[in-house]
Design a protein around this motif. Structure first.
Motif, PDB file in Angstrom:
ATOM      1  N   PRO A 208     -25.636  -0.965  -2.232  1.00  0.00           N
ATOM      2  CA  PRO A 208     -24.693   0.173  -2.277  1.00  0.00           C
ATOM      3  C   PRO A 208     -23.812   0.266  -1.033  1.00  0.00           C
ATOM      4  CG  PRO A 208     -26.872   0.861  -3.009  1.00  0.00           C
ATOM      5  CD  PRO A 208     -27.029  -0.517  -2.441  1.00  0.00           C
ATOM      6  N   ALA A 209     -24.376  -0.073   0.122  1.00  0.00           N
ATOM      7  CA  ALA A 209     -23.578  -0.040   1.352  1.00  0.00           C
ATOM      8  C   ALA A 209     -22.509  -1.121   1.339  1.00  0.00           C
ATOM      9  CB  ALA A 209     -24.486  -0.213   2.565  1.00  0.00           C
ATOM     10  N   LEU A 210     -22.851  -2.293   0.797  1.00  0.00           N
ATOM     11  CA  LEU A 210     -21.876  -3.380   0.710  1.00  0.00           C
ATOM     12  C   LEU A 210     -20.735  -2.999  -0.231  1.00  0.00           C
ATOM     13  CD1 LEU A 210     -21.146  -6.295   1.490  1.00  0.00           C
ATOM     14  CD2 LEU A 210     -22.432  -7.055  -0.508  1.00  0.00           C
ATOM     15  N   GLN A 211     -21.067  -2.354  -1.338  1.00  0.00           N
ATOM     16  CA  GLN A 211     -20.016  -1.902  -2.251  1.00  0.00           C
ATOM     17  C   GLN A 211     -19.146  -0.822  -1.594  1.00  0.00           C
ATOM     18  OE1 GLN A 211     -21.447  -0.865  -6.242  1.00  0.00           O
ATOM     19  NE2 GLN A 211     -20.594  -2.845  -6.816  1.00  0.00           N
ATOM     20  N   ALA A 212     -19.766   0.066  -0.822  1.00  0.00           N
ATOM     21  CA  ALA A 212     -18.991   1.095  -0.121  1.00  0.00           C
ATOM     22  C   ALA A 212     -18.036   0.455   0.874  1.00  0.00           C
ATOM     23  CB  ALA A 212     -19.934   2.065   0.589  1.00  0.00           C
ATOM     24  N   LEU A 213     -18.508  -0.558   1.592  1.00  0.00           N
ATOM     25  CA  LEU A 213     -17.653  -1.272   2.542  1.00  0.00           C
ATOM     26  C   LEU A 213     -16.468  -1.909   1.828  1.00  0.00           C
ATOM     27  CD1 LEU A 213     -17.270  -2.442   5.459  1.00  0.00           C
ATOM     28  CD2 LEU A 213     -18.542  -4.433   4.657  1.00  0.00           C
ATOM     29  N   SER A 214     -16.713  -2.532   0.694  1.00  0.00           N
ATOM     30  CA  SER A 214     -15.634  -3.198  -0.054  1.00  0.00           C
ATOM     31  C   SER A 214     -14.651  -2.181  -0.619  1.00  0.00           C
ATOM     32  CB  SER A 214     -16.233  -4.039  -1.190  1.00  0.00           C
ATOM     33  OG  SER A 214     -17.144  -4.989  -0.696  1.00  0.00           O
ATOM     34  N   ARG A 215     -15.160  -1.102  -1.219  1.00  0.00           N
ATOM     35  CA  ARG A 215     -14.278  -0.100  -1.832  1.00  0.00           C
ATOM     36  C   ARG A 215     -13.436   0.628  -0.789  1.00  0.00           C
ATOM     37  NH1 ARG A 215     -18.820   1.137  -5.245  1.00  0.00           N
ATOM     38  NH2 ARG A 215     -19.332   2.833  -3.819  1.00  0.00           N
ATOM     39  N   ASN A 216     -13.898   0.630   0.457  1.00  0.00           N
ATOM     40  CA  ASN A 216     -13.136   1.306   1.503  1.00  0.00           C
ATOM     41  C   ASN A 216     -11.887   0.528   1.891  1.00  0.00           C
ATOM     42  OD1 ASN A 216     -13.220   3.748   3.092  1.00  0.00           O
ATOM     43  ND2 ASN A 216     -13.392   2.445   4.894  1.00  0.00           N
ATOM     44  N   HIS A 217     -11.731  -0.691   1.345  1.00  0.00           N
ATOM     45  CA  HIS A 217     -10.526  -1.486   1.598  1.00  0.00           C
ATOM     46  C   HIS A 217      -9.635  -1.566   0.364  1.00  0.00           C
ATOM     47  CE1 HIS A 217     -13.207  -2.777   4.857  1.00  0.00           C
ATOM     48  NE2 HIS A 217     -12.103  -3.058   5.523  1.00  0.00           N
ATOM     49  N   LEU A 218      -9.920  -0.716  -0.630  1.00  0.00           N
ATOM     50  CA  LEU A 218      -9.145  -0.702  -1.867  1.00  0.00           C
ATOM     51  C   LEU A 218      -8.570   0.687  -2.089  1.00  0.00           C
ATOM     52  CD1 LEU A 218     -11.718  -2.566  -4.169  1.00  0.00           C
ATOM     53  CD2 LEU A 218      -9.930  -3.587  -2.751  1.00  0.00           C
ATOM     54  N   MET A 219      -7.319   0.715  -2.568  1.00  0.00           N
ATOM     55  CA  MET A 219      -6.670   1.988  -2.885  1.00  0.00           C
ATOM     56  C   MET A 219      -6.041   1.896  -4.266  1.00  0.00           C
ATOM     57  SD  MET A 219      -4.867   3.121   0.699  1.00  0.00           S
ATOM     58  CE  MET A 219      -4.145   1.525   1.037  1.00  0.00           C
ATOM     59  N   GLU A 220      -6.080   3.008  -4.964  1.00  0.00           N
ATOM     60  CA  GLU A 220      -5.539   3.050  -6.326  1.00  0.00           C
ATOM     61  C   GLU A 220      -4.027   2.956  -6.286  1.00  0.00           C
ATOM     62  OE1 GLU A 220      -5.874   5.874 -10.312  1.00  0.00           O
ATOM     63  OE2 GLU A 220      -6.907   6.409  -8.456  1.00  0.00           O
ATOM     64  N   GLY A 221      -3.465   2.204  -7.239  1.00  0.00           N
ATOM     65  CA  GLY A 221      -2.017   2.059  -7.315  1.00  0.00           C
ATOM     66  C   GLY A 221      -1.485   1.063  -6.298  1.00  0.00           C
ATOM     67  N   VAL A 222      -0.182   0.887  -6.308  1.00  0.00           N
ATOM     68  CA  VAL A 222       0.488  -0.014  -5.374  1.00  0.00           C
ATOM     69  C   VAL A 222       1.095   0.811  -4.242  1.00  0.00           C
ATOM     70  CG1 VAL A 222       2.404  -1.627  -5.076  1.00  0.00           C
ATOM     71  CG2 VAL A 222       0.965  -1.775  -7.114  1.00  0.00           C
ATOM     72  N   GLU A 223       0.599   0.580  -3.033  1.00  0.00           N
ATOM     73  CA  GLU A 223       1.098   1.276  -1.843  1.00  0.00           C
ATOM     74  C   GLU A 223       1.779   0.249  -0.941  1.00  0.00           C
ATOM     75  OE1 GLU A 223       1.259   4.356  -1.347  1.00  0.00           O
ATOM     76  OE2 GLU A 223      -0.183   5.245  -2.728  1.00  0.00           O
ATOM     77  N   CYS A 224       3.103   0.249  -0.932  1.00  0.00           N
ATOM     78  CA  CYS A 224       3.854  -0.673  -0.091  1.00  0.00           C
ATOM     79  C   CYS A 224       3.865  -0.167   1.350  1.00  0.00           C
ATOM     80  CB  CYS A 224       5.284  -0.818  -0.608  1.00  0.00           C
ATOM     81  SG  CYS A 224       5.371  -1.322  -2.339  1.00  0.00           S
ATOM     82  N   SER A 225       4.185  -1.056   2.275  1.00  0.00           N
ATOM     83  CA  SER A 225       4.168  -0.671   3.690  1.00  0.00           C
ATOM     84  C   SER A 225       5.188   0.426   3.974  1.00  0.00           C
ATOM     85  CB  SER A 225       4.440  -1.897   4.569  1.00  0.00           C
ATOM     86  OG  SER A 225       5.702  -2.451   4.277  1.00  0.00           O
ATOM     87  N   LEU A 226       6.347   0.389   3.319  1.00  0.00           N
ATOM     88  CA  LEU A 226       7.334   1.448   3.524  1.00  0.00           C
ATOM     89  C   LEU A 226       6.808   2.795   3.034  1.00  0.00           C
ATOM     90  CD1 LEU A 226      10.754  -0.241   2.588  1.00  0.00           C
ATOM     91  CD2 LEU A 226      10.057   0.637   4.817  1.00  0.00           C
ATOM     92  N   GLY A 227       6.061   2.766   1.954  1.00  0.00           N
ATOM     93  CA  GLY A 227       5.469   4.000   1.454  1.00  0.00           C
ATOM     94  C   GLY A 227       4.364   4.503   2.361  1.00  0.00           C
ATOM     95  N   LEU A 228       3.570   3.587   2.917  1.00  0.00           N
ATOM     96  CA  LEU A 228       2.499   3.992   3.826  1.00  0.00           C
ATOM     97  C   LEU A 228       3.056   4.622   5.094  1.00  0.00           C
ATOM     98  CD1 LEU A 228       0.076   0.928   3.468  1.00  0.00           C
ATOM     99  CD2 LEU A 228      -0.293   3.243   2.610  1.00  0.00           C
ATOM    100  N   ARG A 229       4.184   4.111   5.577  1.00  0.00           N
ATOM    101  CA  ARG A 229       4.779   4.656   6.803  1.00  0.00           C
ATOM    102  C   ARG A 229       5.182   6.121   6.631  1.00  0.00           C
ATOM    103  NH1 ARG A 229       6.082   0.244  10.166  1.00  0.00           N
ATOM    104  NH2 ARG A 229       6.086  -1.723   9.009  1.00  0.00           N
ATOM    105  N   ALA A 230       5.466   6.504   5.404  1.00  0.00           N
ATOM    106  CA  ALA A 230       5.904   7.877   5.156  1.00  0.00           C
ATOM    107  C   ALA A 230       4.728   8.835   4.947  1.00  0.00           C
ATOM    108  CB  ALA A 230       6.821   7.905   3.928  1.00  0.00           C
ATOM    109  N   LYS A 231       3.483   8.310   5.013  1.00  0.00           N
ATOM    110  CA  LYS A 231       2.319   9.153   4.744  1.00  0.00           C
ATOM    111  C   LYS A 231       1.551   9.438   6.032  1.00  0.00           C
ATOM    112  CE  LYS A 231       1.683   7.761  -0.058  1.00  0.00           C
ATOM    113  NZ  LYS A 231       0.723   7.349  -1.086  1.00  0.00           N
ATOM    114  N   VAL A 232       0.802  10.531   6.000  1.00  0.00           N
ATOM    115  CA  VAL A 232      -0.054  10.891   7.130  1.00  0.00           C
ATOM    116  C   VAL A 232      -1.461  10.338   6.918  1.00  0.00           C
ATOM    117  CG1 VAL A 232      -1.062  12.818   8.428  1.00  0.00           C
ATOM    118  CG2 VAL A 232       1.283  12.979   7.552  1.00  0.00           C
ATOM    119  N   ARG A 233      -1.905  10.296   5.689  1.00  0.00           N
ATOM    120  CA  ARG A 233      -3.241   9.785   5.374  1.00  0.00           C
ATOM    121  C   ARG A 233      -3.257   9.254   3.950  1.00  0.00           C
ATOM    122  NH1 ARG A 233      -3.359  15.164   5.936  1.00  0.00           N
ATOM    123  NH2 ARG A 233      -4.077  14.941   8.078  1.00  0.00           N
TER     124      ARG A 233
END
Length: 558
Positions: A208-233
């Motif tokens: 379960p910890a390994l799955q948590a580690l892996s899922r913490n590097h995944l985000m739903e949808g497509v988040e481009c770098s330009l879109g990430l720059r406009a976000k706080v979190r």
């Protein structure tokens, strides 16, 4: 589309279309019913020069294709039907003319529109047979590779690919339509302790910890770098909220992990390379979690006595970590004895993984120190382990839990009977206990319990004995003496430091014989003062191997 031929700065894309005879007459073979209109994504000429190597190699392949055959990359820039700006929404998937592939729309808060992370320079250029959107550069041929294909082929992501494989997420990543992956490089994984990575990867109980580690590097949808720059979190699939930061030099970072290579678009998502592994709480070791809880001096002690690797890789353990403030009260000479320090640290490590809501009142937990235990008191809002009150609880790690206590815990070394026999200020009370019979003394000498003994110091006993009638009546009446002493002993572990202000506790004295009647004792806490019937309880106490001795100022009468 004749409108494109009249536009400046898009000659190269127009030439490619002419080279491959891409007009409306040749679209019939791609559709059972040809579209009435098209949306064309047209790259600027400057964008061809700025195209990355992967896109450039695909463009070279385009030019080498024989006339009459249509390039996949050109079809990938064409969408059936008209798509104007007001039709588009964030993370929308638009089907292209190339097979079943699609492009992903990203709409930023500043109204900027991206197709597969490529910014649109001009929108809604109307033509008689469709609409044009001008792109900053050609779309990367994301239809060539999926996320799993890209990660498996990249020699710089072999460790991340291994982690995803052991977490059983590769099959899911192949099937998902739209996902963002923050991929730590091999160099990022090498910064982690090797034993931690081996434990979390290869030990099945930490899956379960390994799955948590892996899922913490995944985000739903497509988040481009330009879109990430406009976000706080942003929020990961693990449910962890990560802060986003952009430096003055436009370096993008998530939770202090720097994005070293952004916007690698694939057929089912986008991948960003990062230089640091983002470890969620459920995948952190006890060392990391204890540090985050603020008990840094305890971790320094753990490292000094050679137990650091145990808390990093092994377990599960429950750590009752003294706060930094608690160590200020520790005798300096004690810190120079390494064997004593090692025993002290081991006494703070309970075997097993125990969250606060799973612990019971009077529960006893075995520790790593041989033949020692931690006795717990659990009240409505306060929990204690031995004489340490838990100030911060339930810091979860992949190999256990951390609870912070306000005292350094010392294992008791003597039984209640041994303390009574050695304390010169308890001689008169001890004589009463021995006078009541050898059975009671033997019981207080055994390693059973836990018991709570309310003992009267000699000074208080002398004042109480000034009432000669009551005193001599009790010491000369064996039954009355036994009934009085039975009110002084509880089959319970009462920790005064865990009692809350204003609380009322009903205590039941132990029964020596079934025929004896138990008179309840009401313990109250008012303005910091502890009272038991007509007696006051001192704040001092002595922890024993089989219980605790509390001090009261008068003998309890039946």
């Amino acid at each position: 589309m004749t409108a494109m031929r009249k536009m400046p700065n898009v000659e190269k894309f127009s030439q490619l279309m002419s080279l491959h005879s891409m007009d409306r007459r040749h679209l019939d073979r791609f559709f059972e019913t040809p579209p009435d209109a098209l949306t064309l994504l047209v790259p600027l000429d400057e964008g061809f020069r700025e195209a990355d190597n992967f896109t450039a190699s695909e463009l070279r392949r385009v030019v080498e294709i024989l006339r009459g055959h249509t390039s996949p990359l050109l079809l990938y820039h064409m969408l059936p039907r008209r798509w104007y700006l007001h039709h588009l929404y964030h993370n929308q998937q638009l089907r292209t003319l190339y097979r079943d592939t699609s492009v992903t729309v990203t709409k930023l808060s500043n109204k900027m529109v991206l197709f597969n992370c490529v910014p649109v320079q001009r929108v809604d250029i109307h033509a008689r047979d469709g609409v044009l959107h001008v792109l900053q550069r050609p779309l990367p041929p994301s239809y060539v590779l999926s996320l799993v294909d890209l990660i498996s082929m990249d020699p710089d992501l072999t460790m991340f690919f291994t982690v995803l494989g052991y977490a059983d997420l590769l099959g899911w990543l192949r099937s998902v339509d739209s996902i963002t992956v923050m991929a730590p490089t091999n160099a990022a994984f090498k910064r982690l302790p090797l034993r931690f990575l081996d434990s979390i990867t290869y030990d099945v109980k930490y899956f379960p910890a390994l799955q948590a580690l892996s899922r913490n590097h995944l985000m739903e949808g497509v988040e481009c770098s330009l879109g990430l720059r406009a976000k706080v979190r942003v929020k990961t699939l693990e449910g962890i909220t990560l802060p986003v930061a952009c430096s003055s030099s436009f370096n993008l970072s998530l939770n202090s992990a720097l994005v070293t290579k952004p916007d690698v678009v694939t057929s089912n998502g986008v991948l960003h390379y990062i230089d640091k592994v983002m470890i969620p709480p459920r995948a952190m070791s006890l060392v990391q979690v204890t540090r985050r809880a603020g008990a840094t001096k305890f971790i320094e002690l753990v490292k000094e006595v050679g137990l650091f690797d145990d808390l990093v890789s092994f377990g599960p353990y429950t750590v009752f970590a003294p706060s930094n403030e608690a160590f200020k009260k520790l005798n300096a000479s004690f810190l120079s004895n390494k064997d004593a320090l090692r025993n002290l640290v081991m006494y703070h490590l309970a075997v097993g993984s125990h969250a606060s809501f799973t612990l019971l009142d009077n529960q006893v937990l075995p520790t790593l120190l041989q033949d020692t235990f931690l006795r717990l008191k659990v009240h409505a809002r306060v929990m204690s382990a031995e004489d340490g009150v838990v100030t911060s609880s339930d810091h979860v790690a992949f190999n256990g839990y951390v609870h912070v206590v306000d005292r350094v815990l010392h294992p008791p070394v003597s039984s209640i009977a041994r303390v009574l026999s050695r304390d010169p200020n308890l001689r008169r009370f001890t004589s009463l206990v021995t006078q009541s019979g050898i059975a009671l003394w033997r019981e207080l000498s055994l390693e059973k319990g836990p018991f709570t003994l309310f003992a009267v110091p000699d000074d208080d006993m002398d004042r109480w004995a000034s009432d000669l009638f009551t005193y001599y009546r009790i010491i000369n009446d064996e039954k009355l003496l036994n009934r009085s002493l039975s009110a002084h002993i509880l089959d319970d572990f009462v920790m005064p430091r865990a009692l809350e202000e204003g609380s009322h506790s009903v205590l039941r004295p132990r029964l020596k014989r079934p025929s004896h009647h138990r008179y309840p004792l009401r313990l109250t806490v008012s303005e910091g003062r502890l009272s038991l019937r007509h007696a006051s309880i001192s704040k001092n106490f002595v922890l024993c191997t089989n219980g605790i001795i509390l001090f009261i100022d008068t003998l309890l009468l039946p």
